[in-house]
Design a protein around this motif. Structure first.
Motif, PDB file in Angstrom:
ATOM      1  N   LYS A 217     -10.748  -3.827   1.271  1.00  0.00           N
ATOM      2  CA  LYS A 217     -11.161  -3.832   2.672  1.00  0.00           C
ATOM      3  C   LYS A 217     -10.007  -3.362   3.559  1.00  0.00           C
ATOM      4  O   LYS A 217     -10.210  -2.622   4.533  1.00  0.00           O
ATOM      5  N   GLN A 218      -8.822  -3.790   3.207  1.00  0.00           N
ATOM      6  CA  GLN A 218      -7.643  -3.371   3.969  1.00  0.00           C
ATOM      7  C   GLN A 218      -7.484  -1.848   3.930  1.00  0.00           C
ATOM      8  O   GLN A 218      -7.214  -1.212   4.948  1.00  0.00           O
ATOM      9  N   GLN A 219      -7.657  -1.282   2.748  1.00  0.00           N
ATOM     10  CA  GLN A 219      -7.535   0.175   2.630  1.00  0.00           C
ATOM     11  C   GLN A 219      -8.610   0.896   3.425  1.00  0.00           C
ATOM     12  O   GLN A 219      -8.367   1.961   4.016  1.00  0.00           O
ATOM     13  N   ILE A 220      -9.810   0.315   3.453  1.00  0.00           N
ATOM     14  CA  ILE A 220     -10.888   0.922   4.233  1.00  0.00           C
ATOM     15  C   ILE A 220     -10.550   0.887   5.722  1.00  0.00           C
ATOM     16  O   ILE A 220     -10.722   1.882   6.443  1.00  0.00           O
ATOM     17  N   TYR A 221     -10.056  -0.248   6.195  1.00  0.00           N
ATOM     18  CA  TYR A 221      -9.691  -0.352   7.608  1.00  0.00           C
ATOM     19  C   TYR A 221      -8.606   0.666   7.967  1.00  0.00           C
ATOM     20  O   TYR A 221      -8.620   1.246   9.068  1.00  0.00           O
ATOM     21  N   LEU A 222      -7.679   0.896   7.050  1.00  0.00           N
ATOM     22  CA  LEU A 222      -6.633   1.886   7.324  1.00  0.00           C
ATOM     23  C   LEU A 222      -7.230   3.288   7.423  1.00  0.00           C
ATOM     24  O   LEU A 222      -6.820   4.087   8.279  1.00  0.00           O
ATOM     25  N   LYS A 223      -8.185   3.592   6.545  1.00  0.00           N
ATOM     26  CA  LYS A 223      -8.853   4.897   6.622  1.00  0.00           C
ATOM     27  C   LYS A 223      -9.608   5.050   7.943  1.00  0.00           C
ATOM     28  O   LYS A 223      -9.763   6.154   8.465  1.00  0.00           O
ATOM     29  N   GLN A 224     -10.087   3.935   8.479  1.00  0.00           N
ATOM     30  CA  GLN A 224     -10.817   3.958   9.746  1.00  0.00           C
ATOM     31  C   GLN A 224      -9.884   3.833  10.950  1.00  0.00           C
ATOM     32  O   GLN A 224     -10.353   3.736  12.087  1.00  0.00           O
ATOM     33  N   ASN A 225      -8.566   3.847  10.671  1.00  0.00           N
ATOM     34  CA  ASN A 225      -7.560   3.687  11.735  1.00  0.00           C
ATOM     35  C   ASN A 225      -7.735   2.380  12.505  1.00  0.00           C
ATOM     36  O   ASN A 225      -7.418   2.307  13.692  1.00  0.00           O
ATOM     37  N   ASN A 226      -8.223   1.386  11.814  1.00  0.00           N
ATOM     38  CA  ASN A 226      -8.388   0.070  12.423  1.00  0.00           C
ATOM     39  C   ASN A 226      -7.241  -0.809  11.925  1.00  0.00           C
ATOM     40  O   ASN A 226      -7.396  -1.641  11.028  1.00  0.00           O
ATOM     41  N   LEU A 227      -6.078  -0.605  12.532  1.00  0.00           N
ATOM     42  CA  LEU A 227      -4.869  -1.269  12.055  1.00  0.00           C
ATOM     43  C   LEU A 227      -4.952  -2.779  12.201  1.00  0.00           C
ATOM     44  O   LEU A 227      -4.503  -3.517  11.311  1.00  0.00           O
ATOM     45  N   ALA A 230      -6.875  -4.240   9.409  1.00  0.00           N
ATOM     46  CA  ALA A 230      -6.134  -4.070   8.155  1.00  0.00           C
ATOM     47  C   ALA A 230      -5.022  -5.110   8.062  1.00  0.00           C
ATOM     48  O   ALA A 230      -4.810  -5.730   7.008  1.00  0.00           O
ATOM     49  N   LEU A 231      -4.321  -5.306   9.166  1.00  0.00           N
ATOM     50  CA  LEU A 231      -3.258  -6.312   9.182  1.00  0.00           C
ATOM     51  C   LEU A 231      -3.819  -7.724   9.019  1.00  0.00           C
ATOM     52  O   LEU A 231      -3.209  -8.581   8.367  1.00  0.00           O
ATOM     53  N   LYS A 232      -4.989  -7.949   9.600  1.00  0.00           N
ATOM     54  CA  LYS A 232      -5.627  -9.267   9.463  1.00  0.00           C
ATOM     55  C   LYS A 232      -5.952  -9.550   8.001  1.00  0.00           C
ATOM     56  O   LYS A 232      -5.733 -10.670   7.516  1.00  0.00           O
ATOM     57  N   GLU A 233      -6.461  -8.533   7.284  1.00  0.00           N
ATOM     58  CA  GLU A 233      -6.737  -8.719   5.859  1.00  0.00           C
ATOM     59  C   GLU A 233      -5.444  -8.986   5.097  1.00  0.00           C
ATOM     60  O   GLU A 233      -5.413  -9.763   4.142  1.00  0.00           O
ATOM     61  N   GLY A 234      -4.361  -8.319   5.523  1.00  0.00           N
ATOM     62  CA  GLY A 234      -3.063  -8.573   4.895  1.00  0.00           C
ATOM     63  C   GLY A 234      -2.622 -10.016   5.077  1.00  0.00           C
ATOM     64  O   GLY A 234      -2.102 -10.642   4.143  1.00  0.00           O
ATOM     65  N   GLU A 235      -2.848 -10.545   6.283  1.00  0.00           N
ATOM     66  CA  GLU A 235      -2.495 -11.943   6.523  1.00  0.00           C
ATOM     67  C   GLU A 235      -3.354 -12.886   5.681  1.00  0.00           C
ATOM     68  O   GLU A 235      -2.878 -13.928   5.210  1.00  0.00           O
TER      69      GLU A 235
END
Length: 606
Positions: A217-227, A230-235
């Motif tokens: 999901k994090q990688q998908i958010y990065l592809k969508q430029n939804n930083l 993506a950071l929230k998934e990292g947390e």
């Protein structure tokens, strides 16, 4: 998600416990067997059509009457035999048996499934599709049949159809929610990122939070430029795995990649609290500090990273290669050298550590240190020709003839077909005043360089010099001519050829043309000016010769040039000035053997 990983692989093998079980609705678990070394040929299109036609006729005839017990047994026997040939990868015989089983019992789902699988393996995707569809229709509760059909569609890049199959599978077959992960991956392959996210959310509702799902999901958010997401998934990953430093590092890297430098530093330092020696955290900090123009802190962090054996030698080499691309650079030279020294100290048994250190020393101009590192690399691994070549080149540049001969001879034992090694071996013998040995090496190496015109010209030039030394003037002239045929502006050939002709008093007009051309191209080169002056001297153009020698003496104190200047002054009737120049040449050292007689008799000797 790892506990569901086994279901991501489509299970194509289908074995049976006995003929009676073979055609039940649910196939047994797959096993594997060793394939024969030589694979049989696949069925031709014509053969497949004929088999299918015969099977269709047999099936049509069979459906006119109910299946007898004998036909059932025969069908099962053909099925088992067909499965055996599939395992042996003899798809011709496998299809022949399986189609006979189908002709007797065309409504058996397992038979249709196995024919579909065999056609997929033999490359007949159309028949594979038809039979897989039939298997699903005949037994809509068997997950394996859906998986095979989805694979067949995916192999034809028919992703929409494959997605439809997975969707139906998840709805129709109980306890098949774990195929949501396969479905999400298909959406990602198609670039349908929102659908993939929705599918992952559905999977998490069923199975709870999963690390691999959060990562995807994090990688998908990065592809969508939804930083932010993506950071929230990292947390989420960090919170769920407080002892997993890799998730902390990934978060720090993400902050750094998006220029969130304070956050990157904060998270990287958090990683170092968990693992004080972690080199990746150091590398992230070094990169962030570099981008902040904090060179001292950046250098400190990268050196600490290099001190760690946990940072792989290949990673260190890649970083040093990036440095080499920026060198020489006064701001980076010392750092690069320090990192190279750390690498060799931390990895003393790695040839590549010393090799890259040698490259750094070469680029920054420290030839002796470079050679030392290259030689250590060779001690650890003598199989790399490029390192030997670097050693030989440095020997030649440093004019260390004994080392040049030693290293070329050692290298030639390993690489006897490398023409450059023969070239430098020949040069070494020539410098050692061993022209016969030099000729032997140069002539042999020249034969190996016929596909390299530039190297061939270098051989010819060197042969011209060496044959002149042996007084084989015809061969010398021919070698120079060959070199100039390839490159009419070959400076060494033009200079030496014209000078030697002047010494012999032969073809002086040609010598003048060559030397004049060289001086025109290099008006400040004292060696070329001396050659041109000497050619003019031999042509009795003493005023012209004097002019060239005086230009040369502005930039050189070479005894030969000084002596030549004295000679031309004598010819011009200035004997006292000539004597003074001869005395100066003798004092400088390196004048001709005639210098003492010239001074003693105050007379010109040639």
């Amino acid at each position: 998600m790892s506990r569901f990983g086994a279901f991501s692989v489509l299970l194509l093998g289908l074995l049976v416990a006995s003929p009676g079980y073979a055609q039940q609705a649910k196939p047994a678990a797959p096993t594997s067997t060793a394939a024969p070394e030589k694979k049989p040929r696949k069925l031709t299109r014509k053969e497949r059509k004929e088999l299918a036609r015969r099977a269709a006729l047999d099936a049509a005839a069979q459906q006119k009457r109910p299946l007898s017990e004998k036909d059932r047994e025969m069908s099962e026997a053909y099925f088992v035999d067909g499965v055996r040939f599939v395992l042996l990868e003899d798809y011709n015989k496998a299809l022949e048996r399986l189609l006979k089983a189908y002709a007797l019992n065309p409504t058996n789902a397992a038979v249709n499934y196995k024919i579909a699988e065999t056609n997929l393996l033999s490359g007949n995707l159309q028949d594979a599709t038809n039979f897989a569809q039939a298997a699903v229709k005949l037994d809509p509760q068997n997950a394996y049949y859906y998986l095979l059909l989805a694979q067949i569609y995916a192999s034809q890049k028919q992703f929409d159809q494959a997605i439809g199959v997975y969707t139906t599978l998840i709805k129709q077959v109980p306890n098949s929610g774990y195929y949501l992960f396969n479905l999400a991956d298909l959406y990602i392959a198609q670039g349908k990122l929102n659908e993939a996210l929705a599918t992952f959310d559905q999977a998490e509702k069923q199975f709870g939070p999963l690390d691999e799902v959060s990562f995807k999901k994090q990688q998908i958010y990065l592809k969508q430029n939804n930083l932010d997401k993506a950071l929230k998934e990292g947390e989420v990953l960090i919170t769920a795995n407080p002892n997993e430093v890799r998730y902390v590092l990934a978060q720090a890297q993400m902050y750094a990649a998006n220029n969130r430098f304070p956050d990157a530093i904060r998270v990287a330092q958090q990683a170092l609290k968990q693992d004080p020696d972690n080199p990746r955290a150091r590398m992230i900090l070094a990169d962030v500090y570099r981008q902040q123009n904090n060179a001292p802190e950046s250098e400190k962090q990268i050196k600490l990273a290099f001190e760690s054996p946990a940072l792989d030698i290949d990673d260190k080499v890649r970083i040093l290669v990036d440095y080499i691309k920026q060198l020489p650079n006064p701001a980076l030279n010392q750092t690069a050298q320090d990192l190279a020294a750390i690498t060799t100290r931390v990895h003393p048994r790695e040839a590549k550590a010393f090799s890259i250190a040698g490259d750094i020393q070469t680029v920054t101009g420290n030839r002796p240190a470079a050679r030392t590192n290259y030689l250590k690399a060779i001690q650890l691994d003598n199989s790399r020709y490029q390192i030997w070549q670097q050693v030989v080149l440095i020997d030649a540049e440093l004019n260390q003839v004994d080392s040049l001969l030693t290293h070329t001879e050692q290298a030639l034992e390993l690489f006897p077909n490398q023409a450059p090694l023969w070239f430098y071996n020949g040069v070494g013998h020539q410098l050692k005043k061993q022209p016969t040995k030099a000729i032997k090496s140069l002539e042999y190496g020249r034969k190996l360089a016929t596909d390299n015109p530039e190297l061939l010209a270098q051989f010819d030039t060197q042969l011209g010099d060496t044959y002149h030394e042996l007084k084989e003037y015809a061969k010398s002239d021919a070698a120079y001519e060959a070199a100039l045929t390839f490159d009419a502006n070959n400076a060494q050939a033009l200079n030496n050829y014209s000078y030697y002709l002047s010494l012999r008093g032969e073809k002086l007009d040609k010598a003048k043309e060559m030397a004049g051309k060289l001086v025109k191209q290099n008006p400040d080169n004292d060696t070329y000016l001396d050659t041109y002056g000497w050619v003019l001297y031999r042509l009795k153009d003493y005023d012209g010769a004097r002019q060239q020698f005086e230009k040369a003496l502005k930039t050189t104190t070479d005894a030969t040039v000084i002596e030549h200047y004295g000679d031309v002054l004598f010819k011009l009737g200035e004997a006292d000035k000539a004597l003074a120049e001869w005395q100066k040449a003798k004092k400088t050292g390196g004048a001709s053997p005639l210098i003492d007689r010239k001074i003693k008799d105050k007379k010109l000797y040639e």
